[in-house]
Design an enzyme around this catalytic site. Structure first.
Site, PDB file in Angstrom:
ATOM      1  N   ARG A 171     -11.074  -5.926 -12.194  1.00 31.06           N
ATOM      2  CA  ARG A 171      -9.669  -5.554 -12.374  1.00 31.06           C
ATOM      3  C   ARG A 171      -8.763  -6.775 -12.486  1.00 31.06           C
ATOM      4  NH1 ARG A 171      -7.559  -0.688 -10.066  1.00 31.06           N
ATOM      5  NH2 ARG A 171      -5.905  -1.809  -9.003  1.00 31.06           N
ATOM      6  N   ARG A 175      -7.786 -16.506 -15.996  1.00 33.64           N
ATOM      7  CA  ARG A 175      -7.151 -17.132 -17.168  1.00 33.64           C
ATOM      8  C   ARG A 175      -7.226 -18.653 -17.072  1.00 33.64           C
ATOM      9  NH1 ARG A 175      -2.200 -14.267 -15.542  1.00 33.64           N
ATOM     10  NH2 ARG A 175      -2.378 -12.173 -16.421  1.00 33.64           N
ATOM     11  N   ARG A 248     -11.609   4.607   1.792  1.00 33.78           N
ATOM     12  CA  ARG A 248     -11.052   3.571   2.656  1.00 33.78           C
ATOM     13  C   ARG A 248      -9.645   3.983   3.017  1.00 33.78           C
ATOM     14  NH1 ARG A 248     -13.319   0.455   5.762  1.00 33.78           N
ATOM     15  NH2 ARG A 248     -12.023  -1.401   5.453  1.00 33.78           N
ATOM     16  N   ARG A 279      -2.772  -8.048   3.350  1.00 28.35           N
ATOM     17  CA  ARG A 279      -1.586  -8.617   2.705  1.00 28.35           C
ATOM     18  C   ARG A 279      -0.330  -8.335   3.507  1.00 28.35           C
ATOM     19  NH1 ARG A 279      -2.520  -5.230  -2.976  1.00 28.35           N
ATOM     20  NH2 ARG A 279      -2.919  -3.277  -1.934  1.00 28.35           N
ATOM     21  N   GLU A 299      -0.584  -4.972   5.919  1.00 23.96           N
ATOM     22  CA  GLU A 299      -1.499  -3.910   5.493  1.00 23.96           C
ATOM     23  C   GLU A 299      -2.888  -4.167   6.093  1.00 23.96           C
ATOM     24  OE1 GLU A 299      -0.984  -3.046   1.281  1.00 23.96           O
ATOM     25  OE2 GLU A 299      -3.124  -2.645   1.139  1.00 23.96           O
ATOM     26  N   TYR A 347     -10.153   5.554  -8.931  1.00 22.60           N
ATOM     27  CA  TYR A 347      -9.281   4.459  -8.522  1.00 22.60           C
ATOM     28  C   TYR A 347      -8.163   4.344  -9.576  1.00 22.60           C
ATOM     29  CZ  TYR A 347      -8.859  -0.378  -6.568  1.00 22.60           C
ATOM     30  OH  TYR A 347      -8.459  -1.541  -5.968  1.00 22.60           O
ATOM     31  N   ASP A 349      -4.653   3.667 -11.253  1.00 24.41           N
ATOM     32  CA  ASP A 349      -3.316   3.108 -11.124  1.00 24.41           C
ATOM     33  C   ASP A 349      -2.321   4.161 -11.610  1.00 24.41           C
ATOM     34  OD1 ASP A 349      -3.745   0.615 -10.004  1.00 24.41           O
ATOM     35  OD2 ASP A 349      -4.235  -0.304 -11.931  1.00 24.41           O
TER      36      ASP A 349
HETATM   37  P1  FAD Z   1      -1.323  10.974  -4.255  1.00 20.04           P
HETATM   38  O1  FAD Z   1      -0.140  10.095  -4.377  1.00 20.04           O
HETATM   39  O2  FAD Z   1      -2.333  10.676  -3.207  1.00 20.04           O
HETATM   40  O3  FAD Z   1      -0.799  12.464  -4.093  1.00 20.04           O
HETATM   41  C1  FAD Z   1      -1.593  13.520  -3.582  1.00 20.04           C
HETATM   42  C2  FAD Z   1      -0.709  14.354  -2.670  1.00 20.04           C
HETATM   43  O4  FAD Z   1      -1.451  15.502  -2.239  1.00 20.04           O
HETATM   44  C3  FAD Z   1      -0.288  13.614  -1.406  1.00 20.04           C
HETATM   45  O5  FAD Z   1       1.118  13.663  -1.268  1.00 20.04           O
HETATM   46  C4  FAD Z   1      -1.001  14.381  -0.291  1.00 20.04           C
HETATM   47  O6  FAD Z   1      -0.258  14.407   0.919  1.00 20.04           O
HETATM   48  C5  FAD Z   1      -1.104  15.764  -0.896  1.00 20.04           C
HETATM   49  N1  FAD Z   1      -2.189  16.582  -0.340  1.00 20.04           N
HETATM   50  C6  FAD Z   1      -3.478  16.241  -0.188  1.00 20.04           C
HETATM   51  N2  FAD Z   1      -4.167  17.237   0.388  1.00 20.04           N
HETATM   52  C7  FAD Z   1      -3.288  18.235   0.610  1.00 20.04           C
HETATM   53  C8  FAD Z   1      -3.395  19.519   1.208  1.00 20.04           C
HETATM   54  N3  FAD Z   1      -4.555  19.956   1.710  1.00 20.04           N
HETATM   55  N4  FAD Z   1      -2.285  20.304   1.280  1.00 20.04           N
HETATM   56  C9  FAD Z   1      -1.091  19.852   0.789  1.00 20.04           C
HETATM   57  N5  FAD Z   1      -0.937  18.639   0.234  1.00 20.04           N
HETATM   58  C10 FAD Z   1      -2.023  17.837   0.137  1.00 20.04           C
HETATM   59  N6  FAD Z   1      -0.893   1.911  -8.695  1.00 20.04           N
HETATM   60  C11 FAD Z   1      -0.261   1.089  -9.576  1.00 20.04           C
HETATM   61  O7  FAD Z   1      -0.142   1.423 -10.759  1.00 20.04           O
HETATM   62  N7  FAD Z   1       0.276  -0.104  -9.145  1.00 20.04           N
HETATM   63  C12 FAD Z   1       0.174  -0.524  -7.866  1.00 20.04           C
HETATM   64  O8  FAD Z   1       0.674  -1.608  -7.525  1.00 20.04           O
HETATM   65  C13 FAD Z   1      -0.489   0.315  -6.930  1.00 20.04           C
HETATM   66  N8  FAD Z   1      -0.622  -0.070  -5.646  1.00 20.04           N
HETATM   67  C14 FAD Z   1      -1.251   0.760  -4.773  1.00 20.04           C
HETATM   68  C15 FAD Z   1      -1.331   0.337  -3.446  1.00 20.04           C
HETATM   69  C16 FAD Z   1      -1.942   1.160  -2.507  1.00 20.04           C
HETATM   70  C17 FAD Z   1      -2.026   0.702  -1.085  1.00 20.04           C
HETATM   71  C18 FAD Z   1      -2.489   2.406  -2.910  1.00 20.04           C
HETATM   72  C19 FAD Z   1      -3.179   3.297  -1.913  1.00 20.04           C
HETATM   73  C20 FAD Z   1      -2.409   2.827  -4.225  1.00 20.04           C
HETATM   74  C21 FAD Z   1      -1.787   2.007  -5.177  1.00 20.04           C
HETATM   75  N9  FAD Z   1      -1.638   2.403  -6.501  1.00 20.04           N
HETATM   76  C22 FAD Z   1      -1.012   1.557  -7.394  1.00 20.04           C
HETATM   77  C23 FAD Z   1      -2.150   3.706  -6.993  1.00 20.04           C
HETATM   78  C24 FAD Z   1      -1.106   4.829  -6.925  1.00 20.04           C
HETATM   79  O9  FAD Z   1      -0.718   5.021  -5.574  1.00 20.04           O
HETATM   80  C25 FAD Z   1      -1.736   6.115  -7.500  1.00 20.04           C
HETATM   81  O10 FAD Z   1      -2.061   5.917  -8.868  1.00 20.04           O
HETATM   82  C26 FAD Z   1      -0.870   7.359  -7.421  1.00 20.04           C
HETATM   83  O11 FAD Z   1      -0.164   7.454  -6.209  1.00 20.04           O
HETATM   84  C27 FAD Z   1      -1.774   8.579  -7.570  1.00 20.04           C
HETATM   85  O12 FAD Z   1      -1.027   9.761  -7.517  1.00 20.04           O
HETATM   86  P2  FAD Z   1      -1.759  11.132  -7.167  1.00 20.04           P
HETATM   87  O13 FAD Z   1      -0.763  12.204  -7.416  1.00 20.04           O
HETATM   88  O14 FAD Z   1      -3.052  11.203  -7.881  1.00 20.04           O
HETATM   89  O15 FAD Z   1      -2.160  11.029  -5.633  1.00 20.04           O
HETATM   90  N1  UDP Z   2      -9.271  -9.308  -4.485  1.00 17.80           N
HETATM   91  C1  UDP Z   2      -9.672 -10.456  -3.828  1.00 17.80           C
HETATM   92  N2  UDP Z   2      -8.730 -11.342  -3.419  1.00 17.80           N
HETATM   93  C2  UDP Z   2      -7.413 -11.160  -3.635  1.00 17.80           C
HETATM   94  C3  UDP Z   2      -7.006 -10.002  -4.320  1.00 17.80           C
HETATM   95  C4  UDP Z   2      -7.955  -9.088  -4.720  1.00 17.80           C
HETATM   96  O1  UDP Z   2     -10.852 -10.639  -3.598  1.00 17.80           O
HETATM   97  O2  UDP Z   2      -6.606 -12.011  -3.225  1.00 17.80           O
HETATM   98  C5  UDP Z   2     -10.318  -8.350  -4.910  1.00 17.80           C
HETATM   99  C6  UDP Z   2     -10.572  -7.261  -3.862  1.00 17.80           C
HETATM  100  O3  UDP Z   2     -11.938  -6.949  -3.881  1.00 17.80           O
HETATM  101  C7  UDP Z   2      -9.767  -6.099  -4.375  1.00 17.80           C
HETATM  102  C8  UDP Z   2      -9.937  -6.257  -5.892  1.00 17.80           C
HETATM  103  O4  UDP Z   2      -9.938  -7.673  -6.091  1.00 17.80           O
HETATM  104  O5  UDP Z   2     -10.270  -4.863  -3.907  1.00 17.80           O
HETATM  105  C9  UDP Z   2      -8.857  -5.612  -6.721  1.00 17.80           C
HETATM  106  O6  UDP Z   2      -7.622  -6.144  -6.345  1.00 17.80           O
HETATM  107  P1  UDP Z   2      -6.278  -5.362  -6.582  1.00 17.80           P
HETATM  108  O7  UDP Z   2      -5.156  -6.241  -6.182  1.00 17.80           O
HETATM  109  O8  UDP Z   2      -6.299  -4.804  -7.950  1.00 17.80           O
HETATM  110  O9  UDP Z   2      -6.436  -4.204  -5.497  1.00 17.80           O
HETATM  111  P2  UDP Z   2      -5.494  -2.957  -5.141  1.00 17.80           P
HETATM  112  O10 UDP Z   2      -4.130  -3.234  -5.700  1.00 17.80           O
HETATM  113  O11 UDP Z   2      -6.162  -1.790  -5.769  1.00 17.80           O
HETATM  114  O12 UDP Z   2      -5.541  -2.914  -3.660  1.00 17.80           O
END
Ligand code: FAD
Ligand code: UDP
Length: 365
Positions: A171, A175, A248, A279, A299, A347, A349
């Site tokens: 991912r 560069r 996780r 982070r 986090e 996974y 985004d």
């Molecule tokens: P979710 O947001 O998980 O929505 C599912 C919903 O269903 C939740 O509100 C949950 O409470 C509800 N639900 C589940 N089970 C039930 C139940 N039984 N009854 C009622 N409600 C229920 N993407 C990016 O593009 N850029 C980023 O920088 C980025 N950073 C991230 C960082 C973290 C720490 C995480 C965890 C994800 C990140 N993502 C990022 C991914 C992004 O969060 C997801 O793509 C997006 O939120 C997915 O939306 P979703 O609707 O599929 O799931």
């Molecule tokens: N990663 C790493 N070092 C860093 C940042 C990321 O080794 O400083 C690795 C780690 O395994 C991570 C993966 O690269 O799970 C993808 O990183 P990304 O930032 O895309 O993770 P996310 O935003 O999904 O948590």
């Protein structure tokens, strides 16, 4: 009891996009959401006049013009570019892996020098990389792997890099230019009003029941609509009949600090194994804030156990095989659709999530 065309379980981004498109087609939508707010993991809220990303840093980035134009219909995006810093035992490196990283790591200055060093280090990997460790060494060499990848990844995923799939590290861009943009995508930014505003606009006109777990009365909720879009955990939907999928989880620790600027950048990754968090994010920098106080979030990765939020699917071979069994059951449903990070065990985004939701709309609406 009111009848709806669609019951959507989970008010995250996937469900919200689907709801918007369904309403455009004249369909009625009821959401049930177990949390006390809409938005799922992209939820953010104002504290101390700072937009706080409650479930970790969220930066919207995409190369898909349709998706970018789609989200821009609802909210304006700022021009934030993610350029995180890695802190390894007090040494600071730029991310993603680029000439700034290599020049500091190897005390060199040209792409050719960096390539020669990495080429020599990757020699230890013969053939196609079989796991994350081999993939990482073959991309950036052992030294960058040891300082910037190994500790971070093992904290994040709770297992040895040799037991993780190679694709996770692919991912990240590598560069040989002095470019600290964490993403290669054409479009990037953060909604000026926050992601919650985006979701509010998408679901405008829908009924929403918060604090409502689908499994507290599954049959009753299913009876309230013709079709259900389920965005929760797919193994939970089928009562874990084939066993539990692996996830996780994360724990977020927030602090409000009486200072203007804590770390000078939105995201600092702590890449050594000994520091328990992965982070620290400083929310104001996502919006170029100048408030007097600042809010930071540490986090901490965690093993997922029942009752915790399942943030990341673990897409290794065992879980992929197990997921396929649940997906086969789901494919036979006629009144239930499955979508999003948890129901598709992907996974995703945000942009991929919007893309997948729009594809489902194209297919079923
Ligand atoms: P979710 O947001 O998980 O929505 C599912 C919903 O269903 C939740 O509100 C949950 O409470 C509800 N639900 C589940 N089970 C039930 C139940 N039984 N009854 C009622 N409600 C229920 N993407 C990016 O593009 N850029 C980023 O920088 C980025 N950073 C991230 C960082 C973290 C720490 C995480 C965890 C994800 C990140 N993502 C990022 C991914 C992004 O969060 C997801 O793509 C997006 O939120 C997915 O939306 P979703 O609707 O599929 O799931
Ligand atoms: N990663 C790493 N070092 C860093 C940042 C990321 O080794 O400083 C690795 C780690 O395994 C991570 C993966 O690269 O799970 C993808 O990183 P990304 O930032 O895309 O993770 P996310 O935003 O999904 O948590």
């Amino acid at each position: 009891m009111k009848q709806y065309d669609y019951l959507i379980v989970g008010c995250g981004l996937f469900g919200a996009v689907f709801a918007h498109e369904a309403q455009k087609k004249g369909k009625s939508v009821l959401f049930i959401e177990k949390r006390n707010h809409i938005g799922g993991n992209i939820y953010c809220e104002l504290q101390e006049d700072i937009l706080v990303h409650k479930y970790g840093a969220h930066i919207f980035h995409t190369s898909n013009k349709r998706v970018w134009e789609y989200v821009n219909q609802f909210v304006e995006f700022n021009n934030f570019i993610n350029a995180p810093i890695a802190n390894y035992k007090g040494e600071i490196y730029n991310l993603p892996f680029n000439m700034n990283t290599f020049s500091k790591m190897f005390q060199i200055s040209t792409p050719q020098q960096a390539q020669e060093i990495i080429e020599a280090q990757r020699g230890e990997i013969k053939g196609e990389p079989q796991n994350l460790e081999e993939q990482a060494i073959s991309l950036v060499g052992r030294e960058v792997y040891t300082k910037l990848i190994k500790g971070y990844t093992e904290k994040q995923w709770g297992r040895d890099c040799k037991d993780l799939p190679a694709f996770i590290i692919k991912r990240l861009p590598v560069r040989y230019t002095y470019n600290n943009n964490y993403f290669n995508d054409r479009y990037q930014g953060i909604p000026v009003e926050g992601y919650t505003a985006l979701v509010e606009k998408l679901i405008d006109g829908c009924d929403v029941l918060l604090n409502t777990d689908f499994f507290s009365d599954k049959e009753k909720y299913l009876a309230m609509a013709d079709t259900c879009l389920y965005t929760g955990m797919i193994d939970a939907f089928y009562d874990y009949c084939y066993g539990e999928l692996g996830y996780r989880s994360l724990r977020f620790e927030n602090e409000t600090l009486d200072m203007q600027n804590y770390q000078g950048v939105a995201v600092v990754n702590y890449t050594e194994r000994e520091i328990p968090y992965t982070r620290v994010i400083e929310h104001k920098h996502f919006a170029f804030g100048t408030q007097e106080k600042t809010i930071i979030t540490k986090e901490y990765p965690a093993d997922w156990v029942a009752g915790m939020e399942p943030y990341y699917p673990i897409n290794d071979a065992k879980n992929t095989e197990l997921y396929q069994k649940y997906a086969d059951l789901a494919a036979n449903e006629t009144k239930i659709l499955f979508g999003g990070r948890l129901a598709q065990y992907k996974y995703y985004d945000m942009d991929k999530c919007v893309e997948a939701a729009l594809a489902l709309c194209d297919r079923v609406l």
